[in-house]
Scaffold this motif. Structure first.
Motif, mmCIF file in Angstrom:
data_model
loop_
_atom_site.group_PDB
_atom_site.id
_atom_site.type_symbol
_atom_site.label_atom_id
_atom_site.label_comp_id
_atom_site.label_asym_id
_atom_site.label_seq_id
_atom_site.Cartn_x
_atom_site.Cartn_y
_atom_site.Cartn_z
ATOM 1 N N PHE A 212 46.215 34.832 38.453
ATOM 2 C CA PHE A 212 45.625 33.750 37.667
ATOM 3 C C PHE A 212 46.437 33.615 36.388
ATOM 4 O O PHE A 212 47.074 34.581 35.923
ATOM 5 C CB PHE A 212 44.151 34.028 37.336
ATOM 6 N N PRO A 213 46.451 32.433 35.765
ATOM 7 C CA PRO A 213 47.176 32.255 34.509
ATOM 8 C C PRO A 213 46.368 32.739 33.310
ATOM 9 O O PRO A 213 45.142 32.856 33.363
ATOM 10 C CB PRO A 213 47.381 30.733 34.443
ATOM 11 N N ILE A 214 47.100 33.016 32.225
ATOM 12 C CA ILE A 214 46.488 33.321 30.929
ATOM 13 C C ILE A 214 46.983 32.275 29.935
ATOM 14 O O ILE A 214 48.191 32.021 29.836
ATOM 15 C CB ILE A 214 46.850 34.729 30.424
ATOM 16 N N ILE A 215 46.069 31.669 29.215
ATOM 17 C CA ILE A 215 46.407 30.591 28.284
ATOM 18 C C ILE A 215 47.041 31.149 27.017
ATOM 19 O O ILE A 215 46.561 32.132 26.443
ATOM 20 C CB ILE A 215 45.140 29.785 27.924
ATOM 21 N N PRO B 34 41.003 37.590 45.231
ATOM 22 C CA PRO B 34 40.920 37.145 46.634
ATOM 23 C C PRO B 34 39.517 36.728 47.059
ATOM 24 O O PRO B 34 39.354 35.770 47.830
ATOM 25 C CB PRO B 34 41.401 38.368 47.422
ATOM 26 N N GLU B 35 38.489 37.429 46.540
ATOM 27 C CA GLU B 35 37.111 37.057 46.881
ATOM 28 C C GLU B 35 36.762 35.694 46.302
ATOM 29 O O GLU B 35 36.092 34.882 46.951
ATOM 30 C CB GLU B 35 36.139 38.119 46.359
ATOM 31 N N PHE B 36 37.198 35.433 45.084
ATOM 32 C CA PHE B 36 36.960 34.120 44.495
ATOM 33 C C PHE B 36 37.740 33.040 45.247
ATOM 34 O O PHE B 36 37.219 31.953 45.505
ATOM 35 C CB PHE B 36 37.336 34.126 43.013
ATOM 36 N N ALA B 37 38.988 33.323 45.596
ATOM 37 C CA ALA B 37 39.824 32.335 46.277
ATOM 38 C C ALA B 37 39.207 31.921 47.612
ATOM 39 O O ALA B 37 39.278 30.745 47.996
ATOM 40 C CB ALA B 37 41.232 32.892 46.489
ATOM 41 N N LYS B 38 38.576 32.873 48.313
ATOM 42 C CA LYS B 38 37.918 32.550 49.584
ATOM 43 C C LYS B 38 36.807 31.530 49.406
ATOM 44 O O LYS B 38 36.427 30.838 50.343
ATOM 45 C CB LYS B 38 37.345 33.820 50.228
ATOM 46 N N ARG B 39 36.303 31.433 48.192
ATOM 47 C CA ARG B 39 35.189 30.531 47.888
ATOM 48 C C ARG B 39 35.636 29.323 47.059
ATOM 49 O O ARG B 39 34.832 28.686 46.412
ATOM 50 C CB ARG B 39 34.091 31.312 47.167
ATOM 51 N N ASN B 40 36.936 29.039 47.095
ATOM 52 C CA ASN B 40 37.501 27.882 46.389
ATOM 53 C C ASN B 40 37.267 27.984 44.887
ATOM 54 O O ASN B 40 36.923 27.009 44.220
ATOM 55 C CB ASN B 40 36.923 26.564 46.929
ATOM 56 N N VAL B 41 37.436 29.204 44.353
ATOM 57 C CA VAL B 41 37.247 29.443 42.924
ATOM 58 C C VAL B 41 38.570 29.900 42.319
ATOM 59 O O VAL B 41 39.177 30.866 42.795
ATOM 60 C CB VAL B 41 36.175 30.522 42.664
ATOM 61 N N LYS B 42 39.009 29.223 41.264
ATOM 62 C CA LYS B 42 40.187 29.628 40.506
ATOM 63 C C LYS B 42 39.749 30.378 39.258
ATOM 64 O O LYS B 42 38.681 30.113 38.697
ATOM 65 C CB LYS B 42 41.003 28.407 40.080
ATOM 66 N N LEU B 43 40.593 31.289 38.806
ATOM 67 C CA LEU B 43 40.377 32.011 37.560
ATOM 68 C C LEU B 43 41.429 31.578 36.551
ATOM 69 O O LEU B 43 42.577 31.317 36.909
ATOM 70 C CB LEU B 43 40.491 33.519 37.775
ATOM 71 N N ILE B 44 41.056 31.533 35.279
ATOM 72 C CA ILE B 44 42.015 31.315 34.204
ATOM 73 C C ILE B 44 41.476 32.023 32.962
ATOM 74 O O ILE B 44 40.298 31.899 32.627
ATOM 75 C CB ILE B 44 42.276 29.820 33.941
ATOM 76 N N ALA B 45 42.347 32.818 32.325
ATOM 77 C CA ALA B 45 41.939 33.609 31.166
ATOM 78 C C ALA B 45 42.510 33.013 29.886
ATOM 79 O O ALA B 45 43.469 32.235 29.917
ATOM 80 C CB ALA B 45 42.400 35.058 31.335
#
Length: 226
Positions: free
Chosen positions: A100-103, A59-70
């Protein structure tokens, strides 16, 4: 190992299957910042704690327009089963859904392309394992940060969030980030900015710190005034 990304280089536009379905990486990037982070193996204790922490920080990353992907070396089916463990570790309902997705990682092509393999550490089949990598890409799809760890040390997501905030700040403002900076601390005025221009850029004023009597000073600007 061959491969790897250079700072300011454009992210490769690879296609991959993930826990949320197939993706094209550039489409996934869109106009967001993206953190791509790799793991040696599903179900391992250190990786489980890291993905649990990443889920908490999402949620903290999302507030800053940051996506996560593992990325981890196992299949989507393994990733979905592992997601239950990750959620349980966080004290949540043990579902297959993460923020977030995992590859899906069925061969070494992507890891070679991204320079993620440890040439010394091998799995039970004698194949090199993926190290712990953190890549941060900006909305321009260029690499802004690269951190490589060996498999055993864990990452610190407090610091990953801190450095992403500083990357975004320096991309938007003509400032630099001093040592041990935390979000909300004062930033430094670029020494290349002439005095008169600095007054226009920072009309609310700066404070200075002399490093030698009568000589050059460091100029700081309180972040809350930006």
């Amino acid at each position: 190992m061959p491969g790897g990304l250079l700072l300011r280089g454009v992210a490769p536009n690879f296609e991959a299957n993930t826990t949320v379905g197939p993706i094209c990486f550039h489409d996934f990037l869109g106009d967001s910042w993206v953190i791509l982070f790799s793991h040696p193996r599903d179900f391992t204790p250190v990786c489980t704690t890291e993905l649990g922490r990443a889920a908490n920080f999402a949620p903290e990353f999302a507030k800053r327009n940051v996506k996560l992907i593992a990325l981890s070396i196992n299949s989507v089916e393994d990733h979905l089963a592992w997601s239950k463990d990750i959620n349980a570790y966080n004290g949540e309902e043990p579902t297959e859904k993460l923020p977030f997705p995992i590859i899906d990682y069925k061969n070494w092509d992507l890891a070679i392309l991204l320079g993620m393999l440890d040439p010394a550490e091998k799995d039970e089949k004698g194949m090199p394992v993926t190290v712990r990598v953190v890549f941060v890409f900006g909305p321009d799809k260029k690499l802004k940060l690269s951190i490589l760890y060996l498999a055993l040390p864990s990452r610190n997501f407090d610091d990953i969030l801190r450095v992403v905030i500083s990357l975004q700040l320096t991309a938007e403002k003509r400032v630099a980030i001093p040592v041990d900076w935390k979000d909300g601390d004062s930033v430094m005025v670029l020494p290349t900015i002439p005095e008169e221009e600095a007054k226009k850029l920072f009309p609310k004023g700066v404070f200075t710190k002399k490093i030698r009597a009568g000589e050059e000073t460091f100029k700081y600007f309180p972040l809350k005034k930006l």
